[in-house]
Design a protein around this motif. Sequence first.
Motif, PDB file in Angstrom:
ATOM      1  N   ILE A 158      32.300  45.921  36.416  1.00 55.53           N
ATOM      2  CA  ILE A 158      33.367  45.595  37.505  1.00 55.53           C
ATOM      3  C   ILE A 158      34.949  46.230  37.054  1.00 55.53           C
ATOM      4  CG2 ILE A 158      34.548  43.667  38.749  1.00 55.53           C
ATOM      5  CD1 ILE A 158      32.006  42.210  38.491  1.00 55.53           C
ATOM      6  N   GLU A 159      35.367  46.824  37.935  1.00 53.63           N
ATOM      7  CA  GLU A 159      36.826  47.344  37.846  1.00 53.63           C
ATOM      8  C   GLU A 159      37.707  45.941  37.822  1.00 53.63           C
ATOM      9  OE1 GLU A 159      40.270  50.364  39.148  1.00 53.63           O
ATOM     10  OE2 GLU A 159      38.327  50.474  39.983  1.00 53.63           O
ATOM     11  N   ARG A 160      38.527  45.761  36.784  1.00 50.00           N
ATOM     12  CA  ARG A 160      39.372  44.532  36.689  1.00 50.00           C
ATOM     13  C   ARG A 160      40.631  44.846  37.247  1.00 50.00           C
ATOM     14  NH1 ARG A 160      36.095  40.205  36.818  1.00 50.00           N
ATOM     15  NH2 ARG A 160      34.645  40.406  35.058  1.00 50.00           N
ATOM     16  N   ARG A 161      41.143  44.479  38.349  1.00 54.21           N
ATOM     17  CA  ARG A 161      42.255  44.791  38.884  1.00 54.21           C
ATOM     18  C   ARG A 161      42.903  43.568  39.603  1.00 54.21           C
ATOM     19  NH1 ARG A 161      41.302  49.853  42.591  1.00 54.21           N
ATOM     20  NH2 ARG A 161      43.604  49.561  42.675  1.00 54.21           N
ATOM     21  N   GLN A 202      36.953  43.243  42.806  1.00 47.81           N
ATOM     22  CA  GLN A 202      36.559  44.036  43.959  1.00 47.81           C
ATOM     23  C   GLN A 202      37.179  43.774  45.379  1.00 47.81           C
ATOM     24  OE1 GLN A 202      34.498  42.117  42.256  1.00 47.81           O
ATOM     25  NE2 GLN A 202      32.728  41.204  43.338  1.00 47.81           N
ATOM     26  N   PHE A 203      37.817  42.662  45.271  1.00 51.40           N
ATOM     27  CA  PHE A 203      38.493  42.256  46.397  1.00 51.40           C
ATOM     28  C   PHE A 203      39.706  42.529  46.558  1.00 51.40           C
ATOM     29  CE2 PHE A 203      35.003  39.215  45.432  1.00 51.40           C
ATOM     30  CZ  PHE A 203      34.126  39.429  46.440  1.00 51.40           C
ATOM     31  N   TRP A 204      40.345  43.324  45.651  1.00 50.89           N
ATOM     32  CA  TRP A 204      41.618  43.733  45.560  1.00 50.89           C
ATOM     33  C   TRP A 204      42.371  44.241  46.763  1.00 50.89           C
ATOM     34  CZ3 TRP A 204      43.742  48.551  46.420  1.00 50.89           C
ATOM     35  CH2 TRP A 204      42.791  49.627  46.408  1.00 50.89           C
TER      36      TRP A 204
END
Length: 153
Positions: A3-6, A129-131
């Motif tokens: 998961i890309e953390r942002r 993912q909800f960024w």
Amino acid sequence: MTIERRLARAEFTLTRDYPVSRQRIWDAFADEQQKLAWWGVDDAIEPGEWAFDFRVGGHDIAEGRFHNGPVSRYEATYTDIVEHVRIVTTYDMWLDGVHMSTSVASVEFDPIDDGTRFTHTEHGVFFDQFWADGPNREEGTRGLLRTLSNYLA
């Protein structure tokens, strides 16, 4: 799967004039049976868990499954309540058990000549993912305000 953390932030303000008294619109938030009659009422959602504790420090929960889709969960804490003037909450949203956002939301009730001016202001932080979900949150809130309007009519 990685998961890309942002993080992303979004804020919006929605204002509506309702041709009802402050008492009438206030009760739609402060009385559990009235809130149940309009909050999250949608043919697309099958209701799930519900909790209502309208007091400073109290918690609300509203959970529902979109037909053939994900489970949405809202958990709020009331941080400030001034009767007939304002309600402030912090709340978290989950989608299928994944924490998607944390928000601070305020609603204000101002008397006007023809009723009440209602102002909803929200500041949210959206995770991973909800960024990019800020515009969807605003649209969802617009839908809630339409449902509130129909309820008050």
